[in-house]
Design a protein around this motif. Structure first.
Motif, PDB file in Angstrom:
ATOM      1  N   ALA A  69       2.454   3.725  -9.073  1.00  0.00           N
ATOM      2  CA  ALA A  69       3.995   3.559  -8.855  1.00  0.00           C
ATOM      3  C   ALA A  69       3.669   1.680  -8.781  1.00  0.00           C
ATOM      4  N   SER A  70       4.780   1.174  -9.894  1.00  0.00           N
ATOM      5  CA  SER A  70       4.393  -0.107  -9.549  1.00  0.00           C
ATOM      6  C   SER A  70       5.887  -1.133  -9.252  1.00  0.00           C
ATOM      7  N   LEU A  71       6.053  -2.202  -8.219  1.00  0.00           N
ATOM      8  CA  LEU A  71       7.418  -2.073  -8.245  1.00  0.00           C
ATOM      9  C   LEU A  71       7.248  -3.337  -9.107  1.00  0.00           C
ATOM     10  N   HIS A  85       0.753  -1.213   0.180  1.00  0.00           N
ATOM     11  CA  HIS A  85       0.120   0.230  -0.513  1.00  0.00           C
ATOM     12  C   HIS A  85       0.515   1.068   0.005  1.00  0.00           C
ATOM     13  N   ASN A  86       2.127   1.066  -0.125  1.00  0.00           N
ATOM     14  CA  ASN A  86       3.496   2.349   0.294  1.00  0.00           C
ATOM     15  C   ASN A  86       4.007   2.391  -1.204  1.00  0.00           C
ATOM     16  N   GLN A  87       3.870   1.807  -2.333  1.00  0.00           N
ATOM     17  CA  GLN A  87       4.786   2.022  -3.621  1.00  0.00           C
ATOM     18  C   GLN A  87       5.260   3.142  -3.740  1.00  0.00           C
ATOM     19  N   THR A  88       4.264   3.947  -4.107  1.00  0.00           N
ATOM     20  CA  THR A  88       4.484   5.531  -4.000  1.00  0.00           C
ATOM     21  C   THR A  88       5.578   6.071  -2.856  1.00  0.00           C
ATOM     22  N   ASN A  89       5.348   6.112  -1.971  1.00  0.00           N
ATOM     23  CA  ASN A  89       6.358   6.295  -0.994  1.00  0.00           C
ATOM     24  C   ASN A  89       7.518   5.713  -0.986  1.00  0.00           C
ATOM     25  N   VAL A  90       7.839   4.029  -1.360  1.00  0.00           N
ATOM     26  CA  VAL A  90       8.685   3.223  -1.239  1.00  0.00           C
ATOM     27  C   VAL A  90       9.251   4.195  -2.729  1.00  0.00           C
ATOM     28  N   TYR A  91       8.992   4.890  -4.040  1.00  0.00           N
ATOM     29  CA  TYR A  91       9.661   5.052  -4.757  1.00  0.00           C
ATOM     30  C   TYR A  91      10.431   6.832  -4.157  1.00  0.00           C
TER      31      TYR A  91
END
Length: 246
Positions: free
Chosen positions: A194-196, A94-100
């Motif tokens: 964002a998608s890892l 749920h935090n992929q944008t933050n991870v980027y």
């Protein structure tokens, strides 16, 4: 034919020659003293000019170090958050944008760039011989020597950062990274989709190890910068007191 007798000047006493020698010696000696005093005065003024210039450099260093500390502390927080999210599957989803954002901005530390202009002049021109007051040269050298260890840790940090980027290349989409860039080179969080690329637990664990390494090195650098900033402030006060520049 008349014979004229020759008149002779009375012979001078040895004390007269001694007096003339003494007066000549006194004139030369006084000239030497005057020249020495003038040279000494010029060197003392040069010393004070160097100290004034050094204090200005230290004041600039204090501001630089304060800025570095603030920014680098914020980076440790981002790296901590990045590690927490990437090592927690529920958060990662749920935090992929933050991870980027954290992965791109977190490692961007501020390196130490001191204003060593006056210090370099003192070293390269032999100016340290003009520093006559007790302990001044030692304290100046002690302050600038601290930068060597900080730069060494920064070198270690960037070696670790190279490995970090190798793993990042396997996880993140470069196109998304590009959409996060501003024209001035800064990075925005943005509302990106964002998608890892890979959701491989082993890969994220290895990536997390380098996050820990980076953060550990950075957390070692910050206290050294804090000490150097405090030493800069103390050295300014010491020099102002020593040379009565308050």
């Amino acid at each position: 034919m008349e014979v004229h007798s020759h008149t002779h000047s009375p012979r001078k006493k040895w004390t007269h020659y001694l007096f003339e020698f003494f007066m000549l010696f006194l004139a030369v000696f006084c000239g030497f003293l005057a020249e020495y005093q003038l040279e000494h005065k010029i060197e003392k003024e040069k010393e004070r000019q160097y100290i004034r210039s050094l204090i200005e450099d230290l004041q600039e260093d204090t501001a630089t170090l304060s800025n570095n500390i603030t920014i680098n502390k914020s980076k440790t927080v981002l790296l901590d958050s990045l590690l927490t999210i990437t090592s927690t599957p529920g958060l990662l989803q749920h935090n992929q944008t933050n991870v980027y954002y954290f992965a791109r901005v977190g490692p961007r530390i501020v390196t130490l760039i001191l204003n060593s202009k006056t210090f370099d002049q003192l070293k390269n021109s032999g100016g340290f011989r003009l520093i006559t007051k007790s302990k001044v040269s030692d304290k100046i050298m002690e302050y600038y020597n601290q930068a060597t260890f900080i730069k060494m840790l920064e070198g270690l940090y960037f070696e670790e950062f190279s490995h970090y980027k190798e793993f990042a290349a396997k996880i993140f989409d470069p196109i998304i990274f590009r959409t996060m860039e501003n024209p001035d080179g800064t990075v925005n969080r943005g509302a990106v989709s964002a998608s890892l690329q890979f959701k491989n637990e082993t890969l994220f664990n290895e990536f997390g190890v380098y996050i820990v390494y980076l953060n550990g090195s950075l957390k070692s650098i910050v206290p050294l910068e804090e000490k150097m900033r405090n030493d800069a402030i103390a050295l300014i006060q010491f020099l102002q007191n020593k040379y009565h520049l308050n």
